[in-house]
Design a protein around this motif. Structure first.
Motif, PDB file in Angstrom:
ATOM      1  N   ALA A 153       7.570  12.423  14.744  1.00  0.00           N
ATOM      2  CA  ALA A 153       6.469  12.585  13.792  1.00  0.00           C
ATOM      3  C   ALA A 153       5.764  11.271  13.481  1.00  0.00           C
ATOM      4  N   ALA A 154       6.196  10.176  14.116  1.00  0.00           N
ATOM      5  CA  ALA A 154       5.656   8.864  13.760  1.00  0.00           C
ATOM      6  C   ALA A 154       4.160   8.764  14.023  1.00  0.00           C
ATOM      7  N   ARG A 155       3.721   9.305  15.148  1.00  0.00           N
ATOM      8  CA  ARG A 155       2.293   9.198  15.466  1.00  0.00           C
ATOM      9  C   ARG A 155       1.442   9.880  14.402  1.00  0.00           C
ATOM     10  N   ALA A 156       1.811  11.092  14.042  1.00  0.00           N
ATOM     11  CA  ALA A 156       1.021  11.835  13.054  1.00  0.00           C
ATOM     12  C   ALA A 156       1.029  11.131  11.702  1.00  0.00           C
ATOM     13  N   SER A 157       2.196  10.636  11.284  1.00  0.00           N
ATOM     14  CA  SER A 157       2.266  10.004   9.967  1.00  0.00           C
ATOM     15  C   SER A 157       1.493   8.685   9.953  1.00  0.00           C
ATOM     16  N   LEU A 158       1.543   7.916  11.038  1.00  0.00           N
ATOM     17  CA  LEU A 158       0.816   6.652  11.073  1.00  0.00           C
ATOM     18  C   LEU A 158      -0.688   6.871  11.196  1.00  0.00           C
ATOM     19  N   GLU A 159      -1.091   7.863  11.975  1.00  0.00           N
ATOM     20  CA  GLU A 159      -2.527   8.161  12.058  1.00  0.00           C
ATOM     21  C   GLU A 159      -3.058   8.599  10.707  1.00  0.00           C
ATOM     22  N   GLY A 160      -2.265   9.385   9.972  1.00  0.00           N
ATOM     23  CA  GLY A 160      -2.688   9.791   8.632  1.00  0.00           C
ATOM     24  C   GLY A 160      -2.745   8.627   7.673  1.00  0.00           C
ATOM     25  N   ALA A 161      -1.768   7.751   7.757  1.00  0.00           N
ATOM     26  CA  ALA A 161      -1.688   6.637   6.819  1.00  0.00           C
ATOM     27  C   ALA A 161      -2.769   5.596   7.053  1.00  0.00           C
ATOM     28  N   CYS A 162      -3.195   5.412   8.304  1.00  0.00           N
ATOM     29  CA  CYS A 162      -4.036   4.271   8.671  1.00  0.00           C
ATOM     30  C   CYS A 162      -5.518   4.594   8.797  1.00  0.00           C
ATOM     31  N   ARG A 163      -5.887   5.851   8.768  1.00  0.00           N
ATOM     32  CA  ARG A 163      -7.249   6.199   9.167  1.00  0.00           C
ATOM     33  C   ARG A 163      -8.325   5.731   8.196  1.00  0.00           C
ATOM     34  N   ALA A 164      -7.972   5.444   6.922  1.00  0.00           N
ATOM     35  CA  ALA A 164      -9.003   5.088   5.947  1.00  0.00           C
ATOM     36  C   ALA A 164      -9.143   3.588   5.736  1.00  0.00           C
ATOM     37  N   ASP A 165      -8.403   2.783   6.508  1.00  0.00           N
ATOM     38  CA  ASP A 165      -8.435   1.332   6.317  1.00  0.00           C
ATOM     39  C   ASP A 165      -8.813   0.660   7.625  1.00  0.00           C
ATOM     40  N   ASP A 166      -9.800  -0.239   7.568  1.00  0.00           N
ATOM     41  CA  ASP A 166     -10.307  -0.865   8.793  1.00  0.00           C
ATOM     42  C   ASP A 166      -9.217  -1.648   9.524  1.00  0.00           C
ATOM     43  N   THR A 167      -8.459  -2.459   8.793  1.00  0.00           N
ATOM     44  CA  THR A 167      -7.414  -3.269   9.427  1.00  0.00           C
ATOM     45  C   THR A 167      -6.370  -2.391  10.086  1.00  0.00           C
ATOM     46  N   LEU A 168      -5.906  -1.398   9.372  1.00  0.00           N
ATOM     47  CA  LEU A 168      -4.869  -0.521   9.904  1.00  0.00           C
ATOM     48  C   LEU A 168      -5.384   0.287  11.095  1.00  0.00           C
ATOM     49  N   ARG A 169      -6.653   0.662  11.057  1.00  0.00           N
ATOM     50  CA  ARG A 169      -7.224   1.408  12.193  1.00  0.00           C
ATOM     51  C   ARG A 169      -7.225   0.554  13.452  1.00  0.00           C
ATOM     52  N   SER A 182      -9.810   1.757  -1.896  1.00  0.00           N
ATOM     53  CA  SER A 182     -10.558   1.783  -3.152  1.00  0.00           C
ATOM     54  C   SER A 182      -9.714   2.285  -4.319  1.00  0.00           C
ATOM     55  N   ARG A 183      -8.585   2.941  -4.028  1.00  0.00           N
ATOM     56  CA  ARG A 183      -7.733   3.473  -5.092  1.00  0.00           C
ATOM     57  C   ARG A 183      -6.510   2.595  -5.341  1.00  0.00           C
ATOM     58  N   LEU A 184      -6.420   1.497  -4.604  1.00  0.00           N
ATOM     59  CA  LEU A 184      -5.282   0.595  -4.747  1.00  0.00           C
ATOM     60  C   LEU A 184      -5.750  -0.764  -5.249  1.00  0.00           C
ATOM     61  N   SER A 185      -4.868  -1.461  -5.934  1.00  0.00           N
ATOM     62  CA  SER A 185      -5.154  -2.860  -6.247  1.00  0.00           C
ATOM     63  C   SER A 185      -5.063  -3.664  -4.960  1.00  0.00           C
ATOM     64  N   ALA A 186      -5.591  -4.882  -4.997  1.00  0.00           N
ATOM     65  CA  ALA A 186      -5.529  -5.737  -3.799  1.00  0.00           C
ATOM     66  C   ALA A 186      -4.081  -5.986  -3.392  1.00  0.00           C
ATOM     67  N   THR A 187      -3.216  -6.183  -4.367  1.00  0.00           N
ATOM     68  CA  THR A 187      -1.798  -6.421  -4.063  1.00  0.00           C
ATOM     69  C   THR A 187      -1.163  -5.189  -3.440  1.00  0.00           C
ATOM     70  N   GLU A 188      -1.446  -4.019  -4.002  1.00  0.00           N
ATOM     71  CA  GLU A 188      -0.890  -2.783  -3.439  1.00  0.00           C
ATOM     72  C   GLU A 188      -1.352  -2.583  -2.001  1.00  0.00           C
ATOM     73  N   ALA A 189      -2.637  -2.830  -1.748  1.00  0.00           N
ATOM     74  CA  ALA A 189      -3.158  -2.668  -0.388  1.00  0.00           C
ATOM     75  C   ALA A 189      -2.499  -3.654   0.572  1.00  0.00           C
ATOM     76  N   ASN A 190      -2.335  -4.904   0.133  1.00  0.00           N
ATOM     77  CA  ASN A 190      -1.719  -5.907   1.000  1.00  0.00           C
ATOM     78  C   ASN A 190      -0.270  -5.559   1.330  1.00  0.00           C
ATOM     79  N   VAL A 191       0.482  -5.129   0.337  1.00  0.00           N
ATOM     80  CA  VAL A 191       1.885  -4.785   0.570  1.00  0.00           C
ATOM     81  C   VAL A 191       1.987  -3.553   1.457  1.00  0.00           C
ATOM     82  N   PHE A 192       1.117  -2.575   1.236  1.00  0.00           N
ATOM     83  CA  PHE A 192       1.150  -1.384   2.087  1.00  0.00           C
ATOM     84  C   PHE A 192       0.847  -1.742   3.541  1.00  0.00           C
ATOM     85  N   ARG A 193      -0.120  -2.632   3.759  1.00  0.00           N
ATOM     86  CA  ARG A 193      -0.441  -3.028   5.142  1.00  0.00           C
ATOM     87  C   ARG A 193       0.764  -3.686   5.813  1.00  0.00           C
TER      88      ARG A 193
END
Length: 651
Positions: free
Chosen positions: A335-351, A387-398
């Protein structure tokens, strides 16, 4: 009614979602058909304070030590009373109970102590959930076990809790009262884990303070070879004045050789070329993430933990964060592909990172044998909306997503070259690295660790075009910061000499746990033992004095290793806990006998260190008063008052 008691609300929700039927929310519970799922909020109970055993013990006195309960008592945490009342009411209607604590020692204790405290006499089943994905929870529900099988694990956790209480309560009272005799009017908290952590910083600060630099000298030579130029460094022989690391201690030999080198010719006498392949770094455990986030973004360990809790609970973007594991269940691979595609699709860096992933690759990260109570941190598959995360939250998630994405990238392939030249009968060495395939490396850095050397052939000639001597000086060790102190706690075995103790500490993940390391650092700061100076963590005069006044054994990590050996025997071999606690009490008497007001007075007068921030000093008296009102309950474990909803572990 079947009652399932989960360790925390997020686990309860996952269990309820995996049950057949429509969930119905209740006060402190979720009903699904004939099953009700309720939850703890971390530990709902704590060890009772000394005055619960004898009201006279509310007053701190040396002649009452050691305090040794003959029959142990637990008391509800103040902010957990409501949820405890919910569970008590549900138990009255239950026909069977399912223990759904985390599948580890502390998880076993956390739920079972509630079941026993509320006097449930019926059978208890054990539900072991290490993965909150719905299919995984459904499989776990289909293979319930008898909770009696896990009694040794419970006894080990219970013994650890009691031992920490005995150790912390008695030593904190002894050193606080001795401190008053020595002129210090405040609580001096001592704990099995927090005090060795403080000891690490105090000893590092002393190394820095007592460090005497000495000069050393290096000689370089720029060489022209057939296919280009390179810089090589003189490797002086044993006839030269060298320190224990082979550094040249006198400038004259280097200066004399440097004068002769320009225009000199030599030959490449030894060439060592190795092709290497390096797999991507594994997904993160919490501590590994705290180390990287501190280095990259300057975040404190507590800040990373708080950010992860928000990503887990509020945003539901990552899996359970308080994990000490860096591996993922094998069933997650599909399921890794589906979960990563879902997680990354809204962020330019992750895409961009996602575009380079090859999901046919399978790294060593997918390994059930390495997964314990929890698996590594990973995205859940929910889209990350910056847009729904703080800068720190976004950085840690990446960072979290990056380390999982990296498992689908090729290895880093490099060619490492070591060359030794002979010039004027002296050895000169050069080394370089050529990246053959970048693989996962661009996700982490674009910087090369060592520039490549030109193409070389063993035996080829070289000519010196320039040479020079650099004056350098030895440097003291770096002070600890959040990243390096967390790393030291993870790898505490490096700081002990006994090989058996080192082995035990490596086997048991070092000092503290994933859930407690950040809190231990913050507690030491709040109590005025450590202070943050820029990004460094430095010991205060009070922290240094406390370590100086304690027996060395109380400020070193060996005790944790010895405890873990005994606790493992209880958990894995069913050993009787009584000898462990008996030996601890004997040890405790010896430590108490070493409390000395004169030694502490001298330590307070002569110790050196930083002054704590003003905001850190004022609350100390309030915390001290609170500790006395609760008869040491908050200082007994060496971690202060914990919030409900957090699992306690090490002290």
């Amino acid at each position: 009614m079947r009652l399932i008691i989960a360790e925390k609300p997020s686990l309860a929700r996952a269990i309820a979602d995996a049950l057949p039927g429509s969930p119905r929310k209740q006060d402190g519970a979720i009903a699904v058909g004939d099953t009700t799922v309720t939850w703890c909020l971390g530990h709902l109970l704590e060890q009772a304070p000394p005055d619960a055993y004898d009201p006279a013990l509310k007053q701190w006195r040396l002649d009452t030590l050691p305090i040794l309960p003959s029959r142990w008592k637990l008391t509800p945490r103040a902010r957990a009373r409501g949820q405890l009342a919910v569970i008590r009411g549900l138990l009255k209607s239950a026909r069977e109970v399912v223990h759904a604590g985390d599948p580890d020692r502390e998880g076993q204790l956390l739920v079972q102590e509630v079941i026993e405290h509320l006097s449930w006499k019926g059978a208890v089943s054990r539900l072991l959930v290490s993965d909150l994905n719905r299919p995984a929870v459904q499989r776990a529900l289909a293979r319930l076990e008898d909770n009696a099988r896990y009694q040794p694990l419970y006894r080990a956790a219970e013994s650890r809790s009691r031992a920490d209480w005995l150790y912390g309560i008695n030593l904190t009272r002894a050193w606080t009262l001795t401190g008053r005799q020595a002129g210090h009017n405040g609580v001096l908290s001592v704990g099995r884990v927090q005090t060795p952590v403080l000891g690490l910083v105090v000893r590092r600060d002393a190394e820095i303070r007592d460090f005497t630099p000495h000069p050393f000298f290096v000689l370089w030579a720029d060489l022209a070879v057939e296919h280009g130029t390179l810089r090589a460094w003189w490797a002086p022989g044993e006839q030269q004045p060298l320190d224990d690391q082979g550094r040249l201690l006198a400038r004259e030999p280097a200066a004399a050789l440097a004068e002769r080198l320009p225009g000199a010719e030599g030959r490449l006498v030894k060439l060592d070329t190795q092709n290497k392949r390096q797999a991507a770094p594994l997904p993160y455990s919490l501590s590994a993430l705290q180390v990287d986030a501190a280095r990259r973004y300057g975040l404190s360990a507590q800040g990373v933990l708080d950010t992860c809790q928000a990503l887990y609970e509020r945003h539901q973007l990552i899996t359970y964060p308080r994990s000490d594991c860096r591996y993922l269940p094998e069933e997650h691979f599909a399921a890794a592909r589906a979960s990563l595609e879902g997680a990354c699709r809204a962020d330019d860096t992750l895409r961009q990172w996602l575009a380079g992933a090859d999901f046919t690759r399978r790294s060593r990260a997918w390994n059930d044998k390495q997964v314990g109570a929890h698996h590594a941190l990973a995205p859940t598959g929910r889209p990350m909306d910056p847009s729904r995360l703080s800068a720190t939250e976004a950085n840690v998630f990446r960072l979290i997503a990056r380390n999982v994405l990296a498992q689908f990238y090729p290895p880093l392939s490099t060619r490492e070259v070591k060359a030794e030249f002979r010039i004027l009968d002296e050895a000169f060495r050069a080394r370089g690295q050529e990246i053959l395939e970048a693989g996962w490396k661009p996700l982490f850095t674009t910087r090369d660790e060592a520039p490549p050397l030109p193409t070389l052939t063993e035996g080829e000639a070289c000519r010196v075009s320039a040479a020079g001597v650099e004056d350098r000086e030895t440097r003291p060790p770096e002070p600890f910061n959040d990243a390096s102190l967390i790393k030291a706690m993870m790898n505490i075995a490096r700081y002990v000499e006994d090989s058996a103790v080192r082995r035990t500490l490596r086997e048991h993940d070092g000092l503290g746990t994933e859930a407690t390391r950040a809190g231990i650092i913050e507690t030491l700061v709040e109590r005025g033992y450590l202070v943050r100076k820029s990004k460094a963590l430095r010991a205060t005069r009070l922290g240094s004095a406390l370590i100086a006044s304690l027996p060395e054994a109380a400020s070193r990590p060996e005790r944790t290793a010895l405890w873990e050996q005994r606790l493992s025997a209880i958990a894995e071999e069913g050993a009787d806990p009584a000898p462990f606690l008996g030996d601890l009490i004997s040890d405790l008497r010896g430590l108490l006998a070493s409390a000395d007001a004169g030694r502490l007075r001298e330590a307070l007068a002569t110790s050196r260190g930083e002054e704590p921030a003003a905001v850190g000093r004022a609350p100390a008296k309030r915390r001290g008063a609170t500790s006395r009102r609760r008869s040491g309950a908050s200082t007994g474990t060496g971690r202060g008052t914990r919030r409900a909803g957090r699992k306690r572990g090490s002290s």
